[in-house]
Scaffold this active site. Sequence first.
Site, mmCIF file in Angstrom:
data_model
loop_
_atom_site.group_PDB
_atom_site.id
_atom_site.type_symbol
_atom_site.label_atom_id
_atom_site.label_comp_id
_atom_site.label_asym_id
_atom_site.label_seq_id
_atom_site.Cartn_x
_atom_site.Cartn_y
_atom_site.Cartn_z
ATOM 1 C CD GLU A 1 -5.444 -0.848 -3.347
ATOM 2 O OE1 GLU A 1 -4.463 -1.328 -2.722
ATOM 3 O OE2 GLU A 1 -6.580 -0.748 -2.850
ATOM 4 C CG HIS B 1 -5.058 2.208 0.142
ATOM 5 N ND1 HIS B 1 -5.719 1.775 1.264
ATOM 6 C CD2 HIS B 1 -5.436 3.503 -0.054
ATOM 7 C CE1 HIS B 1 -6.478 2.750 1.733
ATOM 8 N NE2 HIS B 1 -6.320 3.813 0.942
#
Length: 252
Positions: A144, A80
């Site tokens: 992330e 992500h």
Amino acid sequence: MSKVVVIDPGHGGKDPGATGHGLKEKDLTLKISKYAYDYLESNYEGVKVYMTRTKDTYPSLSGRCRYEKSKNADLFCSIHVNAGGGNGFESYVLRGAYTSTRRKQKIIHDEIMKVCPSGWRDRGRKQAGFYVLKHTRSSAILTENGFIDTKSNADDLKKDSFLKKLGYAHAKGIAKALGLKRKTKEEGKGKNKGEEKKKLKEFWRIHKNGKQIGYYDIDENARKMIHEVLEKSMIANEKEIDIKVERDLKYV
């Protein structure tokens, strides 16, 4: 015995994920994931690598988890890009994750931090209850990779050379976490001199009542065959019919 890795490019299709500075999370996650897939396939032996999507499609969260379970994965990595005005890289495992999963997280996290620009903060190894961490069976990690709405991070994410570094770092971390062995130099090249470069291609395997009845490289052909099988089954008045479709990824 081969290790099985499922790479999950976050978001996709109708769900762009976070956006900022002309970027969409779904595009970045797919690029990073493909680089990770390619590096693992090309450089390590004893591993089978799958992706929950290879195009701009949207597998549901439950669909991603079902796919991971169907492959009996040893490791699931969901990729992500962050948002919210922060800066840097962070990774997650499920709250209360096993020590072995936390160990894998540290190895992968540290490998990715090696390629992050000097201005990126190490935001740490964290735990959370994200759906894809909670509903997968294998060691599951979510990364992330920077903040799409922070200009300095976004400027880096606009560079394909940096996305490649992130993808390769994911692959190296996964390989180290699973104890994969590097291929020999000849094997790692993936092709001989003068040979055309192989491309990643999607194939569709169709089963009827547990027996394979078709194998196609085009999704549309697979759908046509399923329609024909169902139509013939209705005409033949078959009372029980079980159709299953399985996707394969191969270099051709």
